[in-house]
Design a protein around this motif. Sequence first.
Motif, PDB file in Angstrom:
ATOM      1  N   TYR A  73    -113.527  39.621  28.547  1.00 54.91           N
ATOM      2  CA  TYR A  73    -113.765  38.374  28.532  1.00 54.91           C
ATOM      3  C   TYR A  73    -115.069  37.993  28.017  1.00 54.91           C
ATOM      4  CZ  TYR A  73    -114.367  33.269  29.464  1.00 54.91           C
ATOM      5  OH  TYR A  73    -114.812  32.093  29.407  1.00 54.91           O
ATOM      6  N   ASN A  76    -115.742  39.325  24.310  1.00 54.36           N
ATOM      7  CA  ASN A  76    -115.220  38.645  23.277  1.00 54.36           C
ATOM      8  C   ASN A  76    -116.128  37.169  23.308  1.00 54.36           C
ATOM      9  OD1 ASN A  76    -113.595  40.338  22.481  1.00 54.36           O
ATOM     10  ND2 ASN A  76    -111.820  39.657  23.595  1.00 54.36           N
ATOM     11  N   ASP A  77    -116.418  36.626  24.558  1.00 54.42           N
ATOM     12  CA  ASP A  77    -117.295  35.321  24.271  1.00 54.42           C
ATOM     13  C   ASP A  77    -118.559  35.694  23.709  1.00 54.42           C
ATOM     14  OD1 ASP A  77    -117.634  32.834  24.975  1.00 54.42           O
ATOM     15  OD2 ASP A  77    -118.880  33.247  26.686  1.00 54.42           O
TER      16      ASP A  77
END
Length: 121
Positions: A73, A76-77
């Motif tokens: 997470y 990818n952020d």
Amino acid sequence: MKRDTDWMTQPPVNPFKVPEGYFDAVADQIMAKIPEEEKVVVMPQRKTSAFVRWRAWAAAAAVMAAMFGAGIYFYNDSVSVQQSQPTAKAVDMTAADNNIDAMADYIMCDDYELYAYLSGE
């Protein structure tokens, strides 16, 4: 001076005396004082259920899955933030293009005249 060096020249004397037959009976006396070992009764262990045995493994797997998911997470952020933000070079190029268009409108010349001016013809 003679008195101080007398003890150095004489052989050492042991002032302690051991009673006769002491070491013959000491082992028997010590063994008599030691209490006999008590027998230890081993109780059989209760059988545990499969849930109890696998609970630790399930908890470890859950922690690892949470760490893996959080890593994906946040990775990818950060990648999407890097891709969405233009670089300084791209911002400068965009600003330069806007300035050239504004200058061409201000001096009222077309592309050919501007090219001729910039190339030095």
